[in-house]
Design a protein around this motif. Structure first.
Motif, PDB file in Angstrom:
ATOM      1  N   GLU A   7       0.840  -1.214   0.000  1.00  0.00           N
ATOM      2  CA  GLU A   7       0.000   0.000   0.000  1.00  0.00           C
ATOM      3  C   GLU A   7       0.867   1.252   0.000  1.00  0.00           C
ATOM      4  N   VAL A   8       1.929   1.260   0.794  1.00  0.00           N
ATOM      5  CA  VAL A   8       2.837   2.407   0.827  1.00  0.00           C
ATOM      6  C   VAL A   8       3.444   2.609  -0.550  1.00  0.00           C
ATOM      7  N   HIS A   9       3.875   1.553  -1.186  1.00  0.00           N
ATOM      8  CA  HIS A   9       4.445   1.651  -2.534  1.00  0.00           C
ATOM      9  C   HIS A   9       3.414   2.223  -3.512  1.00  0.00           C
ATOM     10  N   THR A  10       2.173   1.743  -3.429  1.00  0.00           N
ATOM     11  CA  THR A  10       1.102   2.226  -4.313  1.00  0.00           C
ATOM     12  C   THR A  10       0.864   3.715  -4.100  1.00  0.00           C
ATOM     13  N   ILE A  11       0.794   4.110  -2.856  1.00  0.00           N
ATOM     14  CA  ILE A  11       0.539   5.529  -2.535  1.00  0.00           C
ATOM     15  C   ILE A  11       1.679   6.401  -3.053  1.00  0.00           C
ATOM     16  N   LYS A  12       2.907   5.946  -2.871  1.00  0.00           N
ATOM     17  CA  LYS A  12       4.058   6.724  -3.334  1.00  0.00           C
ATOM     18  C   LYS A  12       4.052   6.897  -4.844  1.00  0.00           C
ATOM     19  N   GLN A  13       3.459   5.974  -5.570  1.00  0.00           N
ATOM     20  CA  GLN A  13       3.426   6.036  -7.022  1.00  0.00           C
ATOM     21  C   GLN A  13       2.294   6.919  -7.549  1.00  0.00           C
ATOM     22  N   CYS A  14       1.346   7.261  -6.714  1.00  0.00           N
ATOM     23  CA  CYS A  14       0.181   8.032  -7.153  1.00  0.00           C
ATOM     24  C   CYS A  14       0.483   9.526  -7.089  1.00  0.00           C
ATOM     25  N   ASP A  15       0.565  10.157  -8.261  1.00  0.00           N
ATOM     26  CA  ASP A  15       0.887  11.587  -8.323  1.00  0.00           C
ATOM     27  C   ASP A  15      -0.152  12.443  -7.610  1.00  0.00           C
ATOM     28  N   GLU A  16      -1.423  12.092  -7.753  1.00  0.00           N
ATOM     29  CA  GLU A  16      -2.482  12.883  -7.128  1.00  0.00           C
ATOM     30  C   GLU A  16      -2.343  12.856  -5.603  1.00  0.00           C
ATOM     31  N   TRP A  17      -2.105  11.698  -5.030  1.00  0.00           N
ATOM     32  CA  TRP A  17      -1.949  11.585  -3.578  1.00  0.00           C
ATOM     33  C   TRP A  17      -0.689  12.314  -3.111  1.00  0.00           C
ATOM     34  N   ARG A  18       0.368  12.216  -3.895  1.00  0.00           N
ATOM     35  CA  ARG A  18       1.607  12.907  -3.540  1.00  0.00           C
ATOM     36  C   ARG A  18       1.385  14.414  -3.550  1.00  0.00           C
ATOM     37  N   ARG A  19       0.678  14.891  -4.557  1.00  0.00           N
ATOM     38  CA  ARG A  19       0.373  16.318  -4.662  1.00  0.00           C
ATOM     39  C   ARG A  19      -0.494  16.759  -3.481  1.00  0.00           C
ATOM     40  N   ASP A  20      -1.509  15.949  -3.145  1.00  0.00           N
ATOM     41  CA  ASP A  20      -2.374  16.263  -2.007  1.00  0.00           C
ATOM     42  C   ASP A  20      -1.575  16.306  -0.704  1.00  0.00           C
ATOM     43  N   TYR A  21      -0.671  15.344  -0.550  1.00  0.00           N
ATOM     44  CA  TYR A  21       0.160  15.302   0.653  1.00  0.00           C
ATOM     45  C   TYR A  21       1.041  16.540   0.741  1.00  0.00           C
ATOM     46  N   MET A  22       1.650  16.911  -0.352  1.00  0.00           N
ATOM     47  CA  MET A  22       2.528  18.084  -0.358  1.00  0.00           C
ATOM     48  C   MET A  22       1.729  19.356  -0.068  1.00  0.00           C
ATOM     49  N   THR A  23       0.531  19.438  -0.630  1.00  0.00           N
ATOM     50  CA  THR A  23      -0.326  20.589  -0.367  1.00  0.00           C
ATOM     51  C   THR A  23      -0.687  20.654   1.111  1.00  0.00           C
ATOM     52  N   LEU A  24      -1.050  19.525   1.674  1.00  0.00           N
ATOM     53  CA  LEU A  24      -1.390  19.472   3.095  1.00  0.00           C
ATOM     54  C   LEU A  24      -0.185  19.836   3.956  1.00  0.00           C
ATOM     55  N   ALA A  25       0.969  19.315   3.615  1.00  0.00           N
ATOM     56  CA  ALA A  25       2.185  19.615   4.370  1.00  0.00           C
ATOM     57  C   ALA A  25       2.499  21.109   4.294  1.00  0.00           C
ATOM     58  N   PHE A  26       2.335  21.700   3.131  1.00  0.00           N
ATOM     59  CA  PHE A  26       2.577  23.131   2.945  1.00  0.00           C
ATOM     60  C   PHE A  26       1.597  23.954   3.787  1.00  0.00           C
ATOM     61  N   GLU A  27       0.319  23.574   3.770  1.00  0.00           N
ATOM     62  CA  GLU A  27      -0.686  24.280   4.548  1.00  0.00           C
ATOM     63  C   GLU A  27      -0.411  24.158   6.046  1.00  0.00           C
ATOM     64  N   MET A  28       0.002  22.976   6.478  1.00  0.00           N
ATOM     65  CA  MET A  28       0.314  22.780   7.899  1.00  0.00           C
ATOM     66  C   MET A  28       1.503  23.637   8.319  1.00  0.00           C
ATOM     67  N   GLU A  29       2.505  23.731   7.470  1.00  0.00           N
ATOM     68  CA  GLU A  29       3.673  24.558   7.774  1.00  0.00           C
ATOM     69  C   GLU A  29       3.276  26.027   7.875  1.00  0.00           C
ATOM     70  N   ASN A  30       2.419  26.487   6.963  1.00  0.00           N
ATOM     71  CA  ASN A  30       1.955  27.871   7.015  1.00  0.00           C
ATOM     72  C   ASN A  30       1.165  28.153   8.277  1.00  0.00           C
ATOM     73  N   LYS A  31       0.297  27.207   8.675  1.00  0.00           N
ATOM     74  CA  LYS A  31      -0.485  27.380   9.906  1.00  0.00           C
ATOM     75  C   LYS A  31       0.428  27.417  11.123  1.00  0.00           C
ATOM     76  N   LEU A  32       1.464  26.595  11.127  1.00  0.00           N
ATOM     77  CA  LEU A  32       2.420  26.595  12.226  1.00  0.00           C
ATOM     78  C   LEU A  32       3.115  27.950  12.322  1.00  0.00           C
ATOM     79  N   LYS A  33       3.584  28.467  11.185  1.00  0.00           N
ATOM     80  CA  LYS A  33       4.243  29.773  11.177  1.00  0.00           C
ATOM     81  C   LYS A  33       3.281  30.872  11.644  1.00  0.00           C
TER      82      LYS A  33
END
Length: 86
Positions: A7-33
């Motif tokens: 499942e981890v391998h599948t998720i890592k291969q999915c561009d949409e999920w990776r993009r969503d994760y990066m967006t979420l990580a970016f939003e979380m970093e902004n909220k922290l700041k």
């Protein structure tokens, strides 16, 4: 364990999920700041209030406190009243 690895391998291969994760990580970093900056501002305000209280206890004039702290006479008067110093 093999299913999780798959499942981890599948998720890592999915561009949409990776993009969503990066967006979420970016939003979380902004909220922290944003939270850190809000905390700093609140700390500065609390520091000013403590400074005003100390100055009022030392019987400095409201006008002098205003010049030193850059707070308005009204703000200082409110702080003084809230702390039973005026």
């Amino acid at each position: 364990m093999y299913e999780i690895d798959s499942e981890v391998h599948t998720i890592k291969q999915c561009d949409e999920w990776r993009r969503d994760y990066m967006t979420l990580a970016f939003e979380m970093e902004n909220k922290l700041k944003e939270g850190i900056e809000i905390g700093r501002e609140e700390g500065r305000e609390e520091g000013k209030v403590e400074t005003v209280i100390g100055m009022l206890k030392e019987k400095l004039s409201i006008e002098m406190i205003s010049r030193i702290t850059k707070l308005t006479v009204e703000q200082i008067t409110e702080i003084g009243k809230m702390n039973a110093l005026l």
